[in-house]
Design a protein around this motif. Structure first.
Motif, PDB file in Angstrom:
ATOM      1  N   PRO A  64       2.082 -40.205  -2.427  1.00  0.00           N
ATOM      2  CA  PRO A  64       1.719 -38.774  -2.399  1.00  0.00           C
ATOM      3  C   PRO A  64       2.650 -37.920  -1.525  1.00  0.00           C
ATOM      4  O   PRO A  64       2.925 -36.775  -1.865  1.00  0.00           O
ATOM      5  N   ASN A  65       3.132 -38.469  -0.411  1.00  0.00           N
ATOM      6  CA  ASN A  65       4.014 -37.671   0.450  1.00  0.00           C
ATOM      7  C   ASN A  65       5.362 -37.402  -0.204  1.00  0.00           C
ATOM      8  O   ASN A  65       5.847 -36.268  -0.191  1.00  0.00           O
ATOM      9  N   SER A  66       5.969 -38.439  -0.802  1.00  0.00           N
ATOM     10  CA  SER A  66       7.266 -38.170  -1.444  1.00  0.00           C
ATOM     11  C   SER A  66       7.062 -37.293  -2.676  1.00  0.00           C
ATOM     12  O   SER A  66       7.917 -36.466  -2.994  1.00  0.00           O
ATOM     13  N   GLN A  67       5.879 -37.418  -3.326  1.00  0.00           N
ATOM     14  CA  GLN A  67       5.614 -36.549  -4.484  1.00  0.00           C
ATOM     15  C   GLN A  67       5.492 -35.088  -4.064  1.00  0.00           C
ATOM     16  O   GLN A  67       6.029 -34.200  -4.725  1.00  0.00           O
ATOM     17  N   GLU A  68       4.839 -34.844  -2.934  1.00  0.00           N
ATOM     18  CA  GLU A  68       4.720 -33.455  -2.462  1.00  0.00           C
ATOM     19  C   GLU A  68       6.096 -32.880  -2.133  1.00  0.00           C
ATOM     20  O   GLU A  68       6.416 -31.739  -2.500  1.00  0.00           O
ATOM     21  N   PHE A  69       6.914 -33.689  -1.462  1.00  0.00           N
ATOM     22  CA  PHE A  69       8.278 -33.255  -1.119  1.00  0.00           C
ATOM     23  C   PHE A  69       9.058 -32.907  -2.387  1.00  0.00           C
ATOM     24  O   PHE A  69       9.704 -31.858  -2.478  1.00  0.00           O
ATOM     25  N   ILE A  70       8.972 -33.780  -3.394  1.00  0.00           N
ATOM     26  CA  ILE A  70       9.698 -33.551  -4.648  1.00  0.00           C
ATOM     27  C   ILE A  70       9.115 -32.362  -5.421  1.00  0.00           C
ATOM     28  O   ILE A  70       9.859 -31.557  -5.980  1.00  0.00           O
ATOM     29  N   ASP A  71       7.796 -32.221  -5.427  1.00  0.00           N
ATOM     30  CA  ASP A  71       7.191 -31.067  -6.118  1.00  0.00           C
ATOM     31  C   ASP A  71       7.724 -29.760  -5.545  1.00  0.00           C
ATOM     32  O   ASP A  71       8.027 -28.820  -6.279  1.00  0.00           O
TER      33      ASP A  71
END
Ligand SMILES: *Cc1c(COP(=O)(O)O)cnc(C)c1O
Length: 391
Positions: A60-67
């Motif tokens: 979830p953290n890397s997904q938020e960064f990428i989003d």
């Protein structure tokens, strides 16, 4: 969320809150994720439903960064990587195979140059460099096996600007993908996709973190292209750690305001250096004396935080100048809150021959200043006292 401005999206794009209803995104320090039942697990593995399996694939953290980066760079998809070099390497490995050819701007980051010259030949991948002066010769150096055109603009450390619209037209006529390392400009100052670029690469270690704390990288592009690179990344493992992603996602919240200040401080340093008897030449994208000033204005929102100048007296004065600085840091990094000064000819580019340095524009007295967020008068005073000792 689409109607918000980039500054707002960088702050308001967030992973869903947990049952604790926290305001700030939590850190998901977990290597794997659990499933409700065997059928749910099967469906996720079969890509029939979305979900996290294992943090090498997604978190979830890397997904938020990428989003956040996707909305800032206006791309469909992306991958967070452990470092900028991991992003660059994974991109080439995901897209190229033995026998392919890369066209690249000559002024690229040192380790990228090492990939091209020392590692890729082991796998039969070749490259040809072009300079900002020889852009019209691309037709003569493109090969039938050229698959990608790679470039950095503004370049390091000479701050040359490449015409992204012209490059993307050329690439699309030849069915080549245009890859832009957008590290120096950041997504706040320049969006290469607006000019037709296919893939954006970032070293998040620099301005995206902005505080000299963690390493990170990102690859951004269309779903179709990112899928090819994701296959390589998922199975070879250059993933960003959840902790770094959590920190870097927070850093993006202040990127706009930091880049405004880096740029306004840089403009003040440029003004000071341009009227200085110890300085031969100053290079800054938004300086009227920059040969590609109009192009820089077209592609970038502000001039950014890097200023390059040529100090009179060559290599000796270059080294003396950095030795005399009292506040500015001697470090190989850039994009920090702290002003960092480097002398490329005696450090990052010392292994090149004199001729190679000339080709990529590294003159003996060239100094690169990564202008920080200190008060501009303190930076100028430090530079001034050091220059006065370089007589
Ligand atoms: C630093 C840098 C890289 C490499 O990034 P790392 O995070 O150090 O791996 C790539 N390109 C540019 C322009 C850089 O400045």
């Amino acid at each position: 969320m689409k109607h918000y401005k980039p500054e707002t999206l960088a702050i308001r794009t967030q992973v869903e809150t947990t049952s604790h209803k926290e305001h700030s995104a939590p850190l998901f320090l977990t290597s794997s994720f659990i499933f409700d039942d065997a059928e749910a697990m099967r469906a996720i593995f079969a890509d029939e439903t979305a979900g996290n399996i294992y943090s090498r694939f997604s978190n979830p953290n890397s997904q938020e960064f990428i989003d956040k980066l996707c909305v800032l760079e206006q791309t469909e998809d992306g991958i967070a990587t452990a470092t900028g070099m991991a992003a660059i390497f994974a991109t080439f490995m995901g897209l190229l195979q033995s026998g392919d050819h890369i066209l690249s701007s000559a002024s690229v980051f040192g380790s990228t140059h090492t990939l091209f010259t020392k590692l890729f030949p082991k796998w039969g991948i070749t490259h040809t460099y072009f300079t900002s002066d020889s852009i019209e010769k691309l037709e003569q150096i493109v090969q039938p096996n050229t698959k990608v055109l790679y470039c950095e603009t503004p370049s390091n450390p000479g701050l040359q600007i490449l015409d992204l619209e012209l490059l993307s037209k050329f690439c699309h006529q030849h069915s080549i993908l245009l890859i832009v390392d957008n590290c120096f400009a950041t997504p706040y100052l320049q969006n290469p996709t607006k000019f037709g670029a296919d893939i954006i690469i970032h070293s998040a270690t620099k301005y995206i973190d902005g505080q000299g704390r963690v390493l990170g990288g990102a690859i951004l592009g269309s779903k179709e292209i990112i899928e090819k690179i994701r296959f390589f990344a998922r199975h070879s493992g250059p993933s960003m750690s959840p902790f770094n992603a959590w920190l870097l996602s927070k850093s993006l919240e202040t990127l706009a305001i930091r880049m405004e200040k880096h740029s306004s401080n840089a403009e003040k340093i440029v003004e000071y250096l341009e009227n200085n008897t110890y300085i031969e030449k100053v290079m800054y994208p938004f300086s009227l004396s920059h040969p590609q000033y109009h192009l820089a204005k077209k592609q970038m929102k502000l001039g950014g935080g890097i200023v390059t100048c040529i100090i009179k007296g060559g290599i000796d004065n270059g080294k003396r100048f950095i030795d005399e600085l009292q506040m500015c840091s001697l470090s190989a990094n850039l994009g920090d809150t702290r002003t960092i000064v480097t002398h490329p000819a005696s450090t990052t580019h010392s292994k090149l021959t004199e001729e190679e340095r000339q080709y990529v524009g590294i003159l003996p007295g060239l100094i690169r200043i990564s202008v920080g967020l200190e008060h501009h008068t303190d930076i100028i005073n430090d530079i001034q006292q050091a220059l006065e000792k370089c007589q």
